[in-house]
Design an enzyme around this catalytic site. Structure first.
Site, mmCIF file in Angstrom:
data_model
loop_
_atom_site.group_PDB
_atom_site.id
_atom_site.type_symbol
_atom_site.label_atom_id
_atom_site.label_comp_id
_atom_site.label_asym_id
_atom_site.label_seq_id
_atom_site.Cartn_x
_atom_site.Cartn_y
_atom_site.Cartn_z
ATOM 1 C CD GLU A 60 -1.745 -2.421 1.130
ATOM 2 O OE1 GLU A 60 -2.491 -3.269 0.609
ATOM 3 O OE2 GLU A 60 -0.672 -2.728 1.707
ATOM 4 C CG HIS A 129 -9.754 -8.359 6.325
ATOM 5 N ND1 HIS A 129 -8.897 -8.867 7.257
ATOM 6 C CD2 HIS A 129 -9.144 -8.489 5.113
ATOM 7 C CE1 HIS A 129 -7.806 -9.306 6.638
ATOM 8 N NE2 HIS A 129 -7.920 -9.082 5.348
#
Length: 325
Positions: A60, A129
């Site tokens: 990321e 998540h």
């Protein structure tokens, strides 16, 4: 008008931008050959090629760093982060670079980039998540944060995001991708900081964003059965916040409940409740209520996870407890 899913609305906005401006490109994990984790970018690699639809390594910080550098060089990148939870691995780039470079350069440079990411619980993906961390980023000056709840808003806000000269976090709730709605065939955009009244009422104001807008509308239906007419406000963006629409509604209804999926501690609901207390205190018939997710890591078990999320019934219970109307 055409009825499409929220997923299709976002795809339409991305394709439009790629066709209209050669400076626009996309980078993200599995957005090309795999067609995107949520199928939003399906077919785009074949249409635009690997120079503009870039499959990134699983990093990321690399994706966002690449986008920032590209934006500084005159391009207009769109980054797809598979889930907002993974955005923590690029948080330094977002908070300390993308958000601050215009200010720290005295306006000499800007960072026109969009970070698309998936947020929210309810899909049994576990504690790491299933979070709504876009709220954290909404506390950062220099960023804008869009949180669409339906296809119309998704397309209109995405167009505005892509054309903005500053970084925008565009948070798409995973449970809303299949939500359908009518979208105009003519071009339109939705300005940031412009909330929408999704249901008019005179007895209480329900303020929400993203998936919680649908939960608030469900709660308003239950309340209507009891003779209580709730006004439902969809914030659309949580930085900037349309405070004026919220305050005007509360002045009319004299009661307010703020609903969000994020935990109550440090949530956007606290900011909005504080604003109402400061700017509409004399109009209130009781305290401003807040309904949020339970303060626990999201369970993997479906029944347990569901118990942590705000529901229409919890909203109605909160109203009964606070106002007894």
């Amino acid at each position: 008008m055409t009825e499409i899913m929220l997923r299709e609305a976002i795809s339409r906005g991305l394709i439009e931008a790629l066709e209209k401006d050669e400076r626009v490109f996309m980078i993200g994990e599995d957005i090309g050959a795999f067609k995107g984790p949520y199928a939003v970018t399906s077919g785009m690699l074949d249409k635009f090629g690997p120079d503009r639809i870039i499959d990134s390594p699983i990093s990321e910080s690399a994706m966002i760093g690449t986008a920032i550098g590209s934006a500084l060089g005159g391009l207009r990148p769109i980054v797809e982060i598979m889930t907002v939870n993974f955005l923590l691995l690029g948080m330094d780039q977002v908070v300390n670079h993308a958000a601050k470079l215009r200010y720290m350069s005295n306006g000499q440079i800007n960072v026109p980039m969009v970070i698309r990411t998936v947020t929210g619980g309810g899909s049994q993906l576990g504690a790491t998540h299933s979070q709504c961390l876009e709220v954290w980023f909404a506390t950062v000056p220099g960023l804008k944060v869009a949180v669409p709840s339906d296809p119309y808003d998704a397309l209109g806000l995405l167009r505005t995001s892509i054309e903005d000269e500053d970084p925008v976090l565009f948070a798409e709730h995973s449970l809303l991708y299949r939500v359908k709605g009518e979208v105009p065939d003519v071009h339109y955009k939705i300005p940031f900081g412009q909330a929408k009244i999704k249901r008019h009422g005179s007895d209480i104001t329900l303020i929400a964003y993203s998936r919680m807008v649908h939960v608030a509308i469900e709660a308003a239906g239950i309340l209507a059965g009891k003779g209580i007419e709730a006004e439902v406000i969809d914030l659309r963006t949580i930085r900037p916040i349309d405070r004026d629409t919220v305050i005007e509604s509360v002045k009319k209804t004299n009661r307010a409940i703020v609903i969000e999926e994020f935990w109550r501690t440090g949530g956007m609901s606290a900011e909005i409740a504080s604003t109402i207390q400061e700017e509409a205190f004399d109009y209130l018939d009781g305290p401003v209520g807040r309904v949020g997710g339970l303060e626990v890591p999201a369970p993997y078990n479906g029944n347990l996870e569901a118990a942590t999320l705000p529901t229409a019934e919890k909203i109605v219970e909160s109203i009964d407890k606070l106002y007894r109307i």
